[in-house]
Design a protein around this motif. Structure first.
Motif, PDB file in Angstrom:
ATOM      1  N   ILE A 134       0.821  -1.205   0.000  1.00  0.00           N
ATOM      2  CA  ILE A 134       0.000   0.000   0.000  1.00  0.00           C
ATOM      3  C   ILE A 134       0.860   1.262   0.000  1.00  0.00           C
ATOM      4  CG2 ILE A 134      -0.281  -0.103   2.529  1.00  0.00           C
ATOM      5  CD1 ILE A 134      -2.934   1.245   0.124  1.00  0.00           C
TER       6      ILE A 134
ATOM      7  N   ALA B 134       1.983   1.900  -3.412  1.00  0.00           N
ATOM      8  CA  ALA B 134       0.855   2.323  -4.240  1.00  0.00           C
ATOM      9  C   ALA B 134       0.457   3.766  -3.956  1.00  0.00           C
ATOM     10  CB  ALA B 134      -0.334   1.388  -4.020  1.00  0.00           C
ATOM     11  N   LEU B 135       0.813   4.256  -2.747  1.00  0.00           N
ATOM     12  CA  LEU B 135       0.432   5.621  -2.372  1.00  0.00           C
ATOM     13  C   LEU B 135       1.553   6.642  -2.571  1.00  0.00           C
ATOM     14  CD1 LEU B 135      -1.617   4.971   0.892  1.00  0.00           C
ATOM     15  CD2 LEU B 135      -2.476   6.006  -1.213  1.00  0.00           C
TER      16      LEU B 135
ATOM     17  N   ALA C 129       0.740   9.626  -4.774  1.00  0.00           N
ATOM     18  CA  ALA C 129      -0.255  10.515  -4.182  1.00  0.00           C
ATOM     19  C   ALA C 129       0.374  11.369  -3.092  1.00  0.00           C
ATOM     20  CB  ALA C 129      -1.409   9.694  -3.617  1.00  0.00           C
TER      21      ALA C 129
ATOM     22  N   ARG D  64       0.693  14.851   1.640  1.00  0.00           N
ATOM     23  CA  ARG D  64       0.258  14.366   2.953  1.00  0.00           C
ATOM     24  C   ARG D  64       0.226  12.838   2.948  1.00  0.00           C
ATOM     25  NH1 ARG D  64      -5.474  13.017   2.736  1.00  0.00           N
ATOM     26  NH2 ARG D  64      -6.338  13.787   0.784  1.00  0.00           N
TER      27      ARG D  64
ATOM     28  N   SER E 294      -1.369   9.054   4.148  1.00  0.00           N
ATOM     29  CA  SER E 294      -2.694   8.465   4.223  1.00  0.00           C
ATOM     30  C   SER E 294      -3.190   8.437   5.663  1.00  0.00           C
ATOM     31  CB  SER E 294      -2.627   7.040   3.663  1.00  0.00           C
ATOM     32  OG  SER E 294      -3.799   6.341   3.993  1.00  0.00           O
ATOM     33  N   VAL E 295      -4.454   8.789   5.849  1.00  0.00           N
ATOM     34  CA  VAL E 295      -5.038   8.731   7.194  1.00  0.00           C
ATOM     35  C   VAL E 295      -5.257   7.272   7.594  1.00  0.00           C
ATOM     36  CG1 VAL E 295      -7.037   9.382   8.581  1.00  0.00           C
ATOM     37  CG2 VAL E 295      -6.177  10.944   6.821  1.00  0.00           C
ATOM     38  N   LEU E 296      -5.679   6.478   6.631  1.00  0.00           N
ATOM     39  CA  LEU E 296      -6.014   5.080   6.925  1.00  0.00           C
ATOM     40  C   LEU E 296      -4.780   4.200   7.054  1.00  0.00           C
ATOM     41  CD1 LEU E 296      -8.959   4.869   4.413  1.00  0.00           C
ATOM     42  CD2 LEU E 296      -9.170   4.569   6.876  1.00  0.00           C
ATOM     43  N   PHE E 297      -3.731   4.531   6.289  1.00  0.00           N
ATOM     44  CA  PHE E 297      -2.526   3.711   6.301  1.00  0.00           C
ATOM     45  C   PHE E 297      -1.340   4.605   6.634  1.00  0.00           C
ATOM     46  CE2 PHE E 297      -5.460   1.666   3.383  1.00  0.00           C
ATOM     47  CZ  PHE E 297      -5.454   0.352   3.815  1.00  0.00           C
TER      48      PHE E 297
ATOM     49  N   HIS F 225      -0.289  -1.825   8.329  1.00  0.00           N
ATOM     50  CA  HIS F 225      -1.353  -2.252   7.436  1.00  0.00           C
ATOM     51  C   HIS F 225      -1.410  -3.760   7.222  1.00  0.00           C
ATOM     52  CE1 HIS F 225       2.186  -1.512   5.025  1.00  0.00           C
ATOM     53  NE2 HIS F 225       1.727  -2.390   4.178  1.00  0.00           N
TER      54      HIS F 225
ATOM     55  N   ARG G 273      -1.550  -7.327   8.791  1.00  0.00           N
ATOM     56  CA  ARG G 273      -1.717  -8.001  10.063  1.00  0.00           C
ATOM     57  C   ARG G 273      -1.420  -9.483   9.920  1.00  0.00           C
ATOM     58  NH1 ARG G 273      -6.168  -7.763  13.939  1.00  0.00           N
ATOM     59  NH2 ARG G 273      -7.596  -8.179  12.241  1.00  0.00           N
TER      60      ARG G 273
END
Lengths: 232, 610
Positions: free
Chosen positions: B585, B588-589, B592, B598, B600-603, B608, B610
């Motif tokens: 991830i 992949a980000l 962006a 900035r 990612s808020v989620l990652f 990420h 588990r």
């Protein structure tokens, strides 16, 4: 890619890694960490459905157009039968936003375009026994993946800054933390988490969806006549 | 409109009768003269030859030696073969880049020197190697690379790069190459001496049917790799309807690690010419075409002279060897850098002046080949064997080798061994014996038959080299214990991706998918399920591809999955979870984050997975 889990011996065009009858059992192997043992689906019969807790279904539309969900609604009066058979959990159909319990089946529309899609998909994998990629965007990326040949910077530039129809004198770029971040390209679901079945079509017709869902629920081999899987 | 270009293109086309069938020669000449075939030149050629523009553009874009962009006065093509890589091609590329101040694939700002990678150029036994225009430069090192650039900068003359000539005819005044033959074992079929016309005279004393019978009795099979019985091929072509027939010699030796045809062309061109003439007599053809790969252009003038000498001696031309009514001549058709043209139907397409696309079979070339006429296409070595069959007799030939595989085979041996080079051995020889001769006993893996063949491990070293066991068109690449088998597989897949003509999807797309998955496993992110995926994908590509390229491109992967399973298993993710291990991830980000500034808020972190 469509060949990802293609199995020439699969009973029908739910291009499957495993036979549906074994789905619940095999699923444990494929995604053991996220799949605690649940009630076997075979036991759920329509007559017994009232007495026993119904299997739960979750659905989501990620980088898709909601067309697959519309197709699901197109099953017409059979939706009453479906509601007898199953209970919807997280889904736009009942507007439940977060998983409140473990689900038997997760139906995925659309691929992953943003970090939120990835998060959603991973939640589905954690909470569902069986995941089905529904439609061409989920299985292959579909129309959103047409941007995969272009860098993200170019995409955003064209959309917000230098496109021929853009009026943006302050040269702003939408950038609120609430807005998900966009991935470098659109990923089909099976490239992000493990997927059990792929159901092609744009969208898969209501009959196809209904046949696939009921086959999964009753643990029967899926029989799709040619008309349902012919797309030209 | 550039008048010089216009005039030159008109001249070049007119010299070939404005014949689109000679498109290869036309575009090659325009390329040589203007260092590229520009869009404007494509228009002019199309108009001049009365063909749609796309026909010309298709040819220009298909072949590696042609380009729409103008290349440098001197083009350095560094060999990107797996063997060259093992011996430091990457370091040499860096030395070239550094010295010239450009990257691979670029041209210096003054337009003088272009630097690029090229697939195997038939010099694996003297790797690392490069072609500087037509001049082969062997045994490169980073030091030599720097000197090479300094010399070019000073004189702009590739021929000055040759400081010492090679052995045999490499030192011939018309060759003048630093290439070595490295013939390590001489056998009775290919490297034995032959008096002028000796084989042909015997053949011409017989009827064509008797010649074919002899070739069949000798049990001669094609030496290029497929192993089709030569006599039967000739018989079909002879029997096919049509008064005009052709003999094509496949000297487009492109299978990586193969270089034995180069040595035949250098040392035994007469034997080859005799074989082609005998084939012409047998099938009733009066024209032969020697399709010479562009990488061997340095041999062209020498071969032209050989053919001319034979014409003067009455061994080619009208009433060959005094045989009334038997006319046969050979011309050379140059290729322009395309592996696929070694496939016979692609080779025919290329000779016809089109893209080297394979054709559907049937009809087979024996029925409808070059320009729709019945055509025999054989490998260089096959024609030489046929000539020897006629000279020494079918019985003599058939007793050589093993029961299913008569005669001898030239092996091109390269890689981790003490004595790389060309060996003429009898069929049936065990691989261990070959490794002992070549000084490669420590081999971990041997690639038999090039990337389209198979990769074998020590368990197979006792097997014989013949059509029924370890089949090879000549390539044997030896890899010592220090080499990574998966790196070899990945390199071969890169090669097939580059060389796929793109006509059919299983090959064009499938090879890329295979390479991605092998790379994933190599990077330690593969899972057990990926091996099953590779196996299925490989079988699909083999079954569904249109020509030999896609039908064989999965071989290195499939054979190593069986023979070197641990190389795959040991790299797999041990505890696979419900998410795909290969999906990253954060990677992949990355774009962006850069654009939007900035995280990612989620990652936000590493949590990420588990």
């Amino acid at each position: 890619m469509p060949g990802e889990k293609a199995n020439p011996k699969a009973p029908a065009n739910v291009t499957a890694g495993k036979k549906p009858a074994k789905a619940a059992g095999v699923q444990k192997k494929a995604a053991s960490a996220a799949a605690p043992k649940t009630q076997p689906l075979e036991m759920v019969q329509p007559a017994a459905a009232a007495a026993k807790p119904k299997p739960k279904i979750a659905t989501v539309s990620m980088a898709g157009c909601f067309g697959c969900h519309m197709s699901l609604l197109d099953i017409d009066e059979r939706i009453l039968k479906l509601v007898e058979l199953v209970e919807f959990n997280k889904s736009p159909i009942d507007d439940i936003k977060v998983f409140t319990s473990r689900c038997a089946i997760g139906l995925l529309e659309g691929g992953c375009c943003t970090d939120e899609n990835v998060h959603n998909l991973q939640e589905f994998r954690k909470h569902c026994d069986i995941l089905v990629s529904v439609g061409d965007c989920a299985t292959m990326g579909g129309v959103p993946a047409m941007r995969n040949m272009i860098t993200l910077k170019e995409c955003l530039d064209e959309a917000y800054q230098n496109g021929p129809t853009v009026y943006n004198p302050k040269n702003l770029m939408p950038n609120d933390p609430e807005i998900p971040l966009i991935l470098d390209r659109v990923y089909p679901c099976h490239e992000v988490v493990k997927i059990d079945y792929l159901l092609p079509g744009c969208p898969p017709s209501a009959d196809t969806l209904y046949a696939a869902i009921t086959a999964l629920l009753f643990g029967e081999p899926l029989k799709l006549p040619y008309e349902l899987i012919k797309y030209d | 409109m550039d008048e010089t270009l216009k005039k030159a293109v008109e001249e070049i086309c007119q010299a070939r009768g404005n014949d689109a069938g000679a498109m290869m020669d036309i575009v090659r000449q325009v390329q040589a003269r203007f260092r590229g075939v520009s869009e404007e030149a494509i228009d002019l050629i199309a108009a001049q030859c009365h063909v749609p523009r796309v026909d010309v553009a298709g040819v220009v874009s298909f072949y590696a030696f042609l380009s729409t962009a103008s290349k440098g006065q001197v083009v350095i093509r560094l060999c990107d073969d797996v063997i060259d890589r093992m011996y430091g091609a990457v370091a040499i590329a860096e030395a070239f880049s550094h010295e010239l101040g450009i990257e691979m694939g670029q041209t210096t700002p003054d337009g003088k020197i272009t630097l690029e990678w090229a697939p195997c150029m038939g010099l694996s036994d003297q790797a690392p190697a490069a072609l500087v225009n037509d001049v082969p430069v062997t045994h490169l090192s980073t030091d030599k690379a720097r000197h090479l650039i300094q010399s070019l900068r000073r004189y702009m003359d590739p021929s000055r790069l040759v400081e010492r000539l090679g052995d045999g005819n490499n030192a011939h005044e018309l060759v003048g190459a630093m290439v070595m033959n490295n013939v390590r074992k001489v056998g009775p079929v290919i490297f034995a001496p032959l008096g002028p016309g000796e084989a042909m005279k015997k053949a011409l004393a017989m009827s064509p049917a008797e010649v074919i019978r002899d070739v069949k009795t000798a049990r001669l099979r094609g030496r290029g790799g497929a192993g089709f019985p030569t006599g039967i091929k000739w018989e079909f072509t002879r029997a096919a309807a049509g008064s005009k027939k052709y003999v094509l010699c496949n000297a487009d030796e492109g299978e990586p690690g193969t270089f034995k045809d180069r040595v035949i062309l250098t040392e035994q061109p007469d034997l080859l010419a005799e074989g082609m003439a005998i084939a012409g007599y047998a099938i009733g053809a009066d024209e032969g075409i020697l399709y010479l790969r562009a990488e061997y252009a340095y041999l062209r003038r020498f071969l032209e002279q050989v053919l001319q000498r034979r014409r003067e001696a009455g061994l080619l031309g009208k009433d060959v060897c005094g045989k009334k009514g038997f006319n046969f001549d050979i011309r050379i058709q140059m290729g322009a850098g395309a592996y696929i043209c070694g496939e016979e139907t692609s080779l025919i397409s290329s000779c016809e002046g089109t893209r080297g696309d394979p054709k559907n079979r049937p009809p087979f070339p024996a029925q409808k080949g070059y320009r729709g006429c019945p055509t025999v296409v054989n490998n260089v070595e096959t024609f030489c064997c046929a000539a020897r069959v006629l000279e020494k007799g079918a019985g003599w030939f058939a007793q050589l080798g093993s029961p299913g595989s008569a005669g001898t085979k030239l092996l091109s041996i390269s890689g981790d061994c003490l004595r790389p080079g060309v060996y003429e051995v009898e069929f049936g020889i065990k691989l261990t014996e070959v490794l002992r001769m070549a000084g490669g006993q420590e081999a971990q893996a041997v690639v038999v038959g090039g990337p389209s063949g198979q990769i074998v491990s020590a368990a197979d070293f006792e097997r014989p080299i013949c059509y029924d066991h370890l089949a090879t068109g000549g390539s044997l690449m030896i890899f010592g214990p220090q080499r990574d088998v998966l790196e070899i597989v990945e390199h071969f897949l890169d090669f097939f991706i580059e060389e796929s003509c793109g006509y059919c999807t299983p090959c064009r797309v499938g090879n890329v998918l295979m390479k991605e998955r092998v790379a994933r496993i190599r990077s330690g992110k593969g899972e057990l399920a990926d091996l099953g995926y590779l196996e299925r994908l490989g079988q699909t590509i083999k079954t569904a591809s249109r020509c030999g390229l896609g039908q064989t491109s999965p071989n290195p992967m499939l054979s190593t999955l069986r023979k070197f399973r641990s190389a795959y298993d040991s790299r797999l993710v041990q505890q696979a979870g419900p998410f795909q291990s290969a999906f990253d991830i954060q990677a992949a980000l990355a774009q962006a984050k850069e654009v939007q500034g900035r995280a990612s808020v989620l990652f936000s972190g590493e949590r990420h997975h588990r």
